[in-house]
Design an enzyme around this catalytic site. Structure first.
Site, mmCIF file in Angstrom:
data_model
loop_
_atom_site.group_PDB
_atom_site.id
_atom_site.type_symbol
_atom_site.label_atom_id
_atom_site.label_comp_id
_atom_site.label_asym_id
_atom_site.label_seq_id
_atom_site.Cartn_x
_atom_site.Cartn_y
_atom_site.Cartn_z
ATOM 1 N N GLU A 1 -7.392 -6.331 -2.727
ATOM 2 C CA GLU A 1 -6.839 -5.123 -2.657
ATOM 3 C C GLU A 1 -5.433 -5.044 -3.037
ATOM 4 O O GLU A 1 -5.261 -4.913 -4.307
ATOM 5 C CB GLU A 1 -7.028 -4.611 -1.473
ATOM 6 C CG GLU A 1 -6.563 -3.163 -1.137
ATOM 7 C CD GLU A 1 -6.847 -2.642 0.557
ATOM 8 O OE1 GLU A 1 -7.348 -1.715 0.631
ATOM 9 O OE2 GLU A 1 -6.341 -3.684 1.321
ATOM 10 N N GLU B 1 -9.235 4.102 -0.121
ATOM 11 C CA GLU B 1 -9.127 4.585 1.396
ATOM 12 C C GLU B 1 -7.964 5.420 1.671
ATOM 13 O O GLU B 1 -8.212 6.425 2.729
ATOM 14 C CB GLU B 1 -8.975 3.371 2.263
ATOM 15 C CG GLU B 1 -7.646 2.478 2.120
ATOM 16 C CD GLU B 1 -7.707 0.911 2.737
ATOM 17 O OE1 GLU B 1 -8.542 0.598 3.322
ATOM 18 O OE2 GLU B 1 -6.795 0.484 2.879
ATOM 19 N N GLU C 1 -13.083 -9.652 8.504
ATOM 20 C CA GLU C 1 -11.683 -8.985 8.886
ATOM 21 C C GLU C 1 -10.976 -9.968 9.792
ATOM 22 O O GLU C 1 -11.757 -10.585 10.720
ATOM 23 C CB GLU C 1 -11.567 -7.617 9.558
ATOM 24 C CG GLU C 1 -10.493 -7.074 10.120
ATOM 25 C CD GLU C 1 -9.330 -7.108 9.023
ATOM 26 O OE1 GLU C 1 -9.645 -6.330 7.879
ATOM 27 O OE2 GLU C 1 -8.126 -7.558 9.185
ATOM 28 N N GLU D 1 0.665 -1.193 -0.043
ATOM 29 C CA GLU D 1 0.086 -0.051 -0.046
ATOM 30 C C GLU D 1 0.916 1.168 0.062
ATOM 31 O O GLU D 1 0.855 2.153 0.905
ATOM 32 C CB GLU D 1 -0.912 -0.116 1.110
ATOM 33 C CG GLU D 1 -1.990 -1.192 0.949
ATOM 34 C CD GLU D 1 -2.745 -1.392 2.312
ATOM 35 O OE1 GLU D 1 -2.955 -0.705 2.961
ATOM 36 O OE2 GLU D 1 -3.633 -2.306 2.140
ATOM 37 N N PRO E 1 4.381 4.764 6.652
ATOM 38 C CA PRO E 1 3.906 3.846 7.827
ATOM 39 C C PRO E 1 2.736 2.901 7.466
ATOM 40 O O PRO E 1 1.773 3.655 6.582
ATOM 41 C CB PRO E 1 3.425 4.812 9.013
ATOM 42 C CG PRO E 1 3.853 6.149 8.661
ATOM 43 C CD PRO E 1 3.895 6.210 7.086
ATOM 44 N N ASN E 2 2.365 2.006 7.706
ATOM 45 C CA ASN E 2 1.470 1.105 7.665
ATOM 46 C C ASN E 2 1.468 0.091 8.658
ATOM 47 O O ASN E 2 1.987 -0.143 9.498
ATOM 48 C CB ASN E 2 1.786 0.299 6.090
ATOM 49 C CG ASN E 2 0.585 -0.378 5.684
ATOM 50 O OD1 ASN E 2 -0.033 -1.573 6.228
ATOM 51 N ND2 ASN E 2 -0.053 -0.109 4.721
ATOM 52 N N SER E 3 0.103 -0.311 8.625
ATOM 53 C CA SER E 3 -0.171 -1.443 10.030
ATOM 54 C C SER E 3 0.676 -2.544 9.983
ATOM 55 O O SER E 3 0.623 -3.152 11.002
ATOM 56 C CB SER E 3 -1.864 -1.763 9.636
ATOM 57 O OG SER E 3 -1.905 -2.627 8.330
#
Lengths: 718, 718
Positions: free
Chosen positions: B519, B525, B432, B188, B209-211
């Site tokens: 995705e 988003e 999820e 992403e 930054p990402n999860s």
């Protein structure tokens, strides 16, 4: 399960001055715990009959960094320091005490009613500077102590990652320990008896190869750990209610004789992922001056939660035979195909391979077992090697190794289940996972559905080899959760579970009584892998069996395995084998040998046919770890008694007073004894069977040879 | 799916002298591969129209140690050296060549019939000293090359562990690359356009930054990677048919311009657990001098296996709305409870918590969406946040985070499904997983059963955050297997899957067409998380979409998110959003914004209502990576056409000849264009809608502002 609370708990809250010592004694005063905070460290000690048995020992936790999310955006996050350690800076801020007495009825067990009687002291210790607290809860029984850490939900402590739990058990001297090497992946070791100071020097000798094993310290040992002091005090260290937490081993400080908790890490080296409110399992210290009290104790079960299964009518004890020893002894094969280097499920065409003539789980052979087992009153028959994938199931780190669905071409699953049912029996399903656990989770629901479809109500599961997800260990938190999840899902399907190579049990069978067995120790199979020395069977009830029943798979009558081309010898006598049905409590008992081996000794086999697998009462007549165990048990809902003794490396003579029999009643005693010339190495099949009429006044003089045993059935005449 | 093989493959086996070079050209001769063994190293190069585009590049594997079992005992084993590396010491021992032509009909797609036409060269290379071989199979298409490693079952090679795959792609110069940072856990990112030599100097700037994210090299980049040479050659490097193997990234040698494969490791650092017979995924090199050919190419799909689902009648394209942007924009909440620090499933009593008034997935709100969506012809409605557990679902490394079963108290699952069905719609399930994958596997069968029970036929799954089993990565072999297992099990339940945060697709939707979306890139988003620069939507069809459709979730009409207290701006225009329904091919298209935002622009929304989601034909009219894309598509089974253009950082003018329309036929063109004063930052909602009658002779002059686009529907009148 019905729970009878005879006496309601009385709650007392005692406000104490900060830093004050507090203590709690057991209902009859034999055991006493003293708790204090010393230089900011939570500290406890244990006394037995006024004598210190655990010196002041500190308690606490180190934490690791955690990943945390940031609320500014839903997805931004960063790795941050977790909460600070909970090792020191504590003060006592609250002490709650209570007494508890109940009796409860297990679904199955060594007795039909269990007393749970303790005094409790819950000490809140606060890190005042951090405004953070935990509760250390002690339950003090006459035969020992359980304590655990509780982490209530609080602002400074929502999630944390355990680096290590630092629970000490400081011994009062260089005691004798009965230990197996510390290992994250297996408990299948023989016991070593040594001084605490000698563990590391004997560690490598005690270490034997296994399909999956990971040592972490040369002075690491496993629980339940038995210890004996020079003045005759017996200690047993273990844990109870291991749920959502990693399994504890102990590391020995050989100079100071301090044992300290050592948790099992995950693939990244972390030892626990915690979310408040939560707690550690109970850390247990049994203490007694009579070894029989260890066997008699229900402390581990009592520290577990009551049964969570509402309708337990489908759970029942099982006496079974199995198409199993054929493969273990090397006589038969799990695998159907021969001459192929490997298989891929869904790709390998089993109708087009060469069949191994030794494939044991074939319809004809299974039928033969069913005929014999049903004729002799068995409930169920285990069949291993029924499903595709066994050709390269092990040691290959193969993820998709079994589907738990597809029978081999020569195993007629429908016919055999129908046939078993027509004989009043059931088959036992087998789910070897090869430790490919993601794969098992993926197939589990379908696998249980298949069982329901064909009428299985019990499964033996297995976890041989290194865990996939790779890097995880058999005793890490992820696997602990998996084992319990498998048991819970099985309960939804009314399936009983007997998990092999899973974590050592910690009394969870009270809460989930469909967990009718575990292996989690060196079982009979090792008699075919080189043998197991006498003493082992006189040790397991003190150690492994403390947490729950073991599927030890006794009953080998043919000790010489040369019929299978195997030069291993079963180091036991026939009567030593018979004794195990009494001395090893389990609601799941196997007669592990071949029908044809039993047919040669049907007189001795009669004891296995007769012996009960569920009990109203158990009496522990004689016991010394690794030396001997003598137990008498009254069958559940019956007036029959059964008596058994196993002897270790020394022969054993018993003078058994039958005063436990109903007074004024006559019984036929059938006594299965090692013959005088029996020898566990050279003459294991020599036994005598005598019958006599006895009463409660009778005293039986019984003899077991080294590595042997005796077994007695006592059937009322009038 | 029906497969038409128009021309049968002709097989030619060519015996070649050892060490001889061999080569293969594409059916029309545009592409040519030369293979050789140079100093024992397998080496290939690629030519396009006679010009070298891949310089001699070596191929090979390094292996790691493996665990192996010993046959002496069933359980003894030890860790041994695995097979020796397959890096050098090779000779060519066999070359098989063949030609292949077929047309096949996808279940859904950009066109109703796909041509698969290649020449194949399978080179057997043997390590003579080790008596071991592998096959390197090349399929040479006019628009590029696919090649893979094949490991037949053979005595010296049954199981092996990959340390690293060393597949080189040696560039002919310091080309321009359109890249995102190499990462084991997320794709992403926004794209960076730079010289190959500049990757490491720009890496940190490109890193956001990402999860869950794990970088492995400052010169690491991901596929599909687009490259442009200074003389106008376009290259695209990717992989096809990623099955039971870890995902490949590329590492750039910034001095020599060599890109080399870099696989994703497991928790122990190993990069693949292999069992022969097996193969790597296809490594693909598209090459063309017209950027449109990249979009037109079906090379990735063609290199995948034909459809394995026999009855595909239940698989269908889906146009949907969702209770989703509410949460993404910060207007609403996934979580039901408020004011509680954490939840535990099965323990937290949701009937006794304070309800968050912003919980979006409530019955009334969902009904409101269903009313609007059904009135406007949508098929389905996604609802996120319907199930318990969202209060602390993310970033906590929480294993039991969701049960996929239990609705929040304010979500009436039965009523809403019934209501949807009464309106001719279905709900889309949301799973999820929070990347707690063991937990998902444990619940998956039950979760799919729940879907079947209520009449769902599609699920959006999600993998936000670090993977549990901990230490595993989103793109490692274990997860690759998990994603596909989830798709296969879904197929058994007639469920279509749209997996988010899963691995980038590699054409598996040909084989499993119930995988209707992924995705696996920076989707809409991010417009709510700070915005995404123009150019991104003109890049994704060249890169991410090469492997399969993306659930980009377009259709945002309200670019100013201050209504949600969010200061992020959607960097696009309304017409730029409309264009995406044509320029981003997907069988799953969302109208992502709120009903009330569409109600303000129902004239523009009409295009979303009208546009098709499945196509007979697609024409790629204009294309340049990051700059612009113009596509015309003919709706499946209809004579309607739709036209769309997106512009990057520059405005774009198109002169679109409508010569693809049926000759002699009149069409009503409805043209949705950015207004002259439209601006993706300051005036995004300015558009014009004009209608005119057109024919195949008409040329439309159309203008997109920077960050904008246009969309045209063409409906036959006669």
């Amino acid at each position: 399960m019905k729970k009878l609370i005879s006496l309601c708990a009385a709650m007392l809250t005692v406000a104490v001055a900060w830093g004050a010592q507090c203590s709690m004694s057991s209902p009859h005063g034999t055991t006493r715990v003293i708790f204090d905070v010393v230089d900011g460290h939570p500290t406890y000690e244990v006394y037995f009959k006024g004598k210190q048995v655990i010196k002041p020992s500190t308690l606490g936790f180190e934490f690791n960094k955690v990943r945390a999310s940031q609320s500014v955006s839903n997805f931004n996050n960063f790795r941050v320091n977790g909460p600070k350690d909970m090792m020191n800076g504590f003060e006592i801020t609250k002490v709650d005490t209570t007494s508890f007495y109940e009796t409860w009825k297990p679904v199955w067990g060594e007795e039909s009613e269990i007393v749970n009687n303790y005094n409790e002291m819950a000490v809140t210790v606060t890190q005042t500077e951090l405004k953070r607290y935990m509760i250390i809860r002690f339950r003090v029984y006459d035969e020992g102590v359980g304590f655990r850490y509780e982490f209530p939900q609080q602002p400074g402590l929502s999630y944390f990652v355990i680096k290590e739990e630092h629970t000490q058990f400081a011994m009062t001297g260089n005691h004798t320990a009965y230990w197996i090497p510390g290992d994250y992946d297996t408990q299948e070791y023989e016991y070593t008896r040594s001084r605490l100071s000698e563990v590391s020097s004997l560690f490598d000798k005690a270490w034997e190869p296994n399909s999956s094993q990971t040592q972490f310290s040369k002075s690491g040992v496993q629980t339940s750990l038995n210890i004996k002091t020079d003045d005759g005090i017996y200690l047993n260290l273990h844990e109870a209610a291991l749920v959502d937490y990693s399994c504890m081993s102990l590391n020995v400080d050989e100079k100071n004789f301090i044992l300290e908790s050592w948790l099992t890490p995950d693939a990244q080296g972390n030892k626990g992922h915690m979310q408040t409110p939560c707690q550690s399992p109970w850390r247990t210290v049994m203490v007694t001056d009579d070894a029989r009290d260890i066997l008699k104790s229900r402390l581990i079960l009592n520290l577990n939660e009551p049964c969570k299964i509402e309708d337990t009518s489908w759970i029942h004890p099982v006496k079974y035979m199995g198409v199993w020893w054929e493969m273990i002894s090397d006589y038969g094969s799990w695998a159907y195909a021969t001459g192929i280097p490997s298989v891929k499920l869904g790709e390998t065409d089993y109708t087009n391979v060469k069949r191994n003539p030794h494939h044991s789980a074939n319809t004809e052979n299974v039928k033969r077992y069913l005929d014999f087992a049903s004729a002799h009153g068995f409930d169920q028959l285990l069949v291993e090697g029924w499903n595709i994938g066994w050709e390269d199931w092990y040691g290959k780190s193969k993820e998709y190794v079994f589907d738990f669905q597809t029978p081999y071409p020569d195993f007629d699953i429908k016919y055999l289940n129908d046939y078993a049912h027509s004989k009043g029996m059931k088959l036992i399903m087998h789910h070897e996972t090869s430790s490919s656990v993601m794969n098992y989770e993926h197939h589990m629901e379908d696998a249980y559905n298949l069982m329901n479809k064909y009428g299985y109500d019990a499964v033996k599961s297995g976890y041989v080899g290194d865990i996939i997800p790779r890097g995880e260990h058999h005793y890490g938190q992820l696997m602990i959760n998996h084992y319990l999840n498998a048991v819970k899902k099985a309960a939804d399907h009314h399936i009983m579970v007997n998990a092999h190579e899973a974590v050592r049990p910690t009394g969870l069978c009270r809460t989930w009584p469909n967990l009718i067995g575990n292996e989690s120790a060196r079982g009979t199979e090792y008699q075919a892998f080189g043998g197991t020395q006498p003493g082992h069977t006189a040790m397991l009830p003190f150690s492994r069996l403390q947490g729950g029943p073991m599927d030890y798979t006794p009953g080998i009558f043919e000790m010489d395995l040369s019929y299978a081309g195997n030069d291993s010898k079963v180091l036991s006598t026939i009567c030593g084998q018979l004794a195990l049905y009494v001395t090893f409590y389990s609601p799941l008992q196997m007669a592990a040998d071949f029908p044809e081996h039993y047919e040669k000794h049907l007189d001795a086999f009669k004891f296995i046919e007769d012996v009960a697998v569920d009990w109203d009462k158990s009496l522990y007549l004689e016991a010394e770890p690794m030396e001997y165990i003598t137990i008498a048990r009254k069958a559940k809902g019956s007036d029959k008694w059964f008596l058994g003794n196993v002897a270790g490396m020394q022969a054993h003579d018993s003078k058994v007073k039958l005063d436990f029999l109903d007074k004024g009643r006559k019984y036929t005693a059938t006594i299965y004894c090692d013959a005088k010339d029996a020898d566990y190495k050279t003459n294991p099949q020599a036994y005598t069977i005598t019958t006599k009429t006895v009463t409660s006044k009778t005293v039986l003089n019984l003899h077991s040879v080294a590595g042997g045993g005796y077994a007695v059935s006592l059937v009322p005449i009038n």
